[in-house]
Design an enzyme around this catalytic site. Sequence first.
Site, PDB file in Angstrom:
ATOM      1  N   LYS A 114     -12.396 -15.470  24.998  1.00 44.90           N
ATOM      2  CA  LYS A 114     -13.210 -16.319  24.134  1.00 44.90           C
ATOM      3  C   LYS A 114     -12.312 -16.944  23.058  1.00 44.90           C
ATOM      4  O   LYS A 114     -11.438 -16.285  22.491  1.00 44.90           O
ATOM      5  CB  LYS A 114     -14.337 -15.505  23.487  1.00 44.90           C
ATOM      6  CG  LYS A 114     -15.502 -15.238  24.432  1.00 44.90           C
ATOM      7  CD  LYS A 114     -16.132 -16.515  24.945  1.00 44.90           C
ATOM      8  CE  LYS A 114     -17.391 -16.240  25.746  1.00 44.90           C
ATOM      9  NZ  LYS A 114     -17.951 -17.477  26.321  1.00 44.90           N
ATOM     10  N   TYR A 122      -9.823 -14.650  38.145  1.00 48.36           N
ATOM     11  CA  TYR A 122      -9.157 -15.293  37.019  1.00 48.36           C
ATOM     12  C   TYR A 122      -9.438 -14.490  35.752  1.00 48.36           C
ATOM     13  O   TYR A 122     -10.487 -13.866  35.617  1.00 48.36           O
ATOM     14  CB  TYR A 122      -9.644 -16.736  36.838  1.00 48.36           C
ATOM     15  CG  TYR A 122     -11.120 -16.873  36.556  1.00 48.36           C
ATOM     16  CD1 TYR A 122     -11.598 -16.948  35.254  1.00 48.36           C
ATOM     17  CD2 TYR A 122     -12.050 -16.940  37.601  1.00 48.36           C
ATOM     18  CE1 TYR A 122     -12.947 -17.085  34.978  1.00 48.36           C
ATOM     19  CE2 TYR A 122     -13.403 -17.076  37.348  1.00 48.36           C
ATOM     20  CZ  TYR A 122     -13.844 -17.145  36.037  1.00 48.36           C
ATOM     21  OH  TYR A 122     -15.182 -17.269  35.772  1.00 48.36           O
ATOM     22  N   SER A 128     -18.765 -22.100  27.601  1.00 51.34           N
ATOM     23  CA  SER A 128     -17.473 -22.309  28.239  1.00 51.34           C
ATOM     24  C   SER A 128     -16.731 -23.499  27.645  1.00 51.34           C
ATOM     25  O   SER A 128     -15.552 -23.414  27.307  1.00 51.34           O
ATOM     26  CB  SER A 128     -17.647 -22.528  29.746  1.00 51.34           C
ATOM     27  OG  SER A 128     -18.116 -21.371  30.376  1.00 51.34           O
TER      28      SER A 128
END
Length: 646
Positions: free
Chosen positions: A164, A160, A238
Amino acid sequence: MTQRDPPPTEEGWYALHDFRTIDWDAWREAPERRRQRAVEEGIDYLQSHAALDDVDDPGEFGGGHTAVFTVVGHKADLMIVHLRQTVGHLEAAERRFERTELAAFTEQPTSYLSVTEASGYTERARDYFEGEVDDDSGLAQYIQQRLHPEIPDADHVCFYPMSKRRQPEQNWYDLPFDERAEHMARHGDIGRGYGGKVNQMIASSVGFDDYEWGITLWADDPTDIKDLLNEMRFDPSSSKFADFGPFYFGKRFPPEDLDALLAGEPVPTDGDAADADAGHHHGEGHGHGDGDADDHGHAHGQADGDDHPPASDDESGDHPSSSSGGRPDPGDADLDEDDELEGKLANLGLFPGQDYDEGTYGLVFYSEADASDLADEVDGLRGNFDHYDTHVLTTVRANEGRAAIASVWQTESAADTAAGFLNDLAGIVEGYRGPLGEQDADDEPEAAGTDDEIRGQLVEEDIYAGQPRGEDVFALVLYSEADADTLFEEVDGLRDSFDHYDSHVKTAVYDTRAEDSDRSAVVSLWETEKAAEKAAGFLSDLPEVVGRAGEGDGFGTMGMFYTVKPDYRAEFTERFDAVGELLADMEGHRETALLVNREDENDMFIASQWRSQDDAMAFFRSEEFSETVSWGQEVLDDRPRHVFLA
């Protein structure tokens, strides 16, 4: 507006993830001859690139890698991953595929271009980028393996892209450097928990493709990838700062299985799996499906953006990873295989059940470097090793004027990976590797046939054959002409080590009663034959050893152990003298001696040597021996042990 500092970076191989969908209608309608040609050219293309036939000069780290994967779902059918030295190599590989007959049946719904990258968020990592780390150090080699990774032969793959986030209240690039470094360190702790389960490659695509990084994860168990990413989702690096593109999931298969894939058959076609790329045998030497097996290296990540196994931007940066490329190769460590490595660890004061469990795997290195300096280096490695569940211990011990490094791991593959780093320590002169603990019963070597035969015959004669109260006794006997006191001191030291093992029954020094002999016997009793054989390696190093049972003339073939009631000790020795006279006249008899335990005068050991097994058995069947056994029932304090020695 404050200008934020980007981390230093270094680039390695260029990566192309080439996705292909198959026009199944066209495939079904094509004549067999054309389909066969498409299969043949497709296999030739994949095998040729896996063998790096397109690379003229592989260079220091090799020319790259190529592997092919199925893709499950509608997004694609195939994913071909190329790693090469230049973008030009990738461009040529992409165009060469278009020249095959197989390409006529495919479309390219997407692709992804990136370059492997190492970045520095810690002081140690920055030292590397500032040129303050030796090229042959563990850190430098680890950085190189990240820049020149090896595609592992794990069963499943997940790819994938990600970036950011750059929103007003969630702008990764507007965070101070130290805050980003803190995020990365915490993210890294999560990923290291999946060491041995998930392996990954991080490649930067800033300026190359739509996202900032391309993430490729490999694992034998697909749920390990799911669990890792799920846990990562809850980490702020994340949850607050990451945006993701589409996910692609599939399985690796060897190029020669292309025909089966197009026929709708499961791939790989062989459960043992064939070569998935040149020189990589899928499944060979790996424990697929073993949840704690450290078979495909460890989860590593890097760079800024990642919901993936994180960067090893920790204090040391020296993580063992079997996704090699630049990492130390355990094959270069020149380790000798040692099935009795437990003994070396015992010499260093490390024992099973106390310091490690049986069934683990060990390494021992010897170094001529200064021990204190070496300890500092090992502390750095140990800090890395401790991130992995498979690590048991790593320590430095003094050993006969030099330093010894012991490292124990739960799996052989994890130990082999660590060996590459330990072998790079200063002053290493020799190294050993081997399993620790008893083998499984199915793997236990069978006892010598002659030994079994004699034990069986003794039982048939109703003679005790080494199985008191359900235990089996395996005896080791050596003779030494060394001073008895000196010999005893040496044996006493060994015995302290032996007592750490549950299989140890006893080890003692027996002095001969014969006036014309200056030999002493060292007798070691163990519950298993393998344990006795391991002890032999240490006992044979005793001073002035002149023989061991079973290795030549003058060694006992039958060992008899008697514990005599104190009041009958003198009578017992007199009886032995009488039997000795009888033995001297028997066919095939060579020598029988009575020896006394120097720590317990009531503990007697008789070593009897015969020309052959038949001659020895003739004595045990004799009337004289039967009378001696009957008499012994009254004078012995415990049941005698008759153990065949050779």
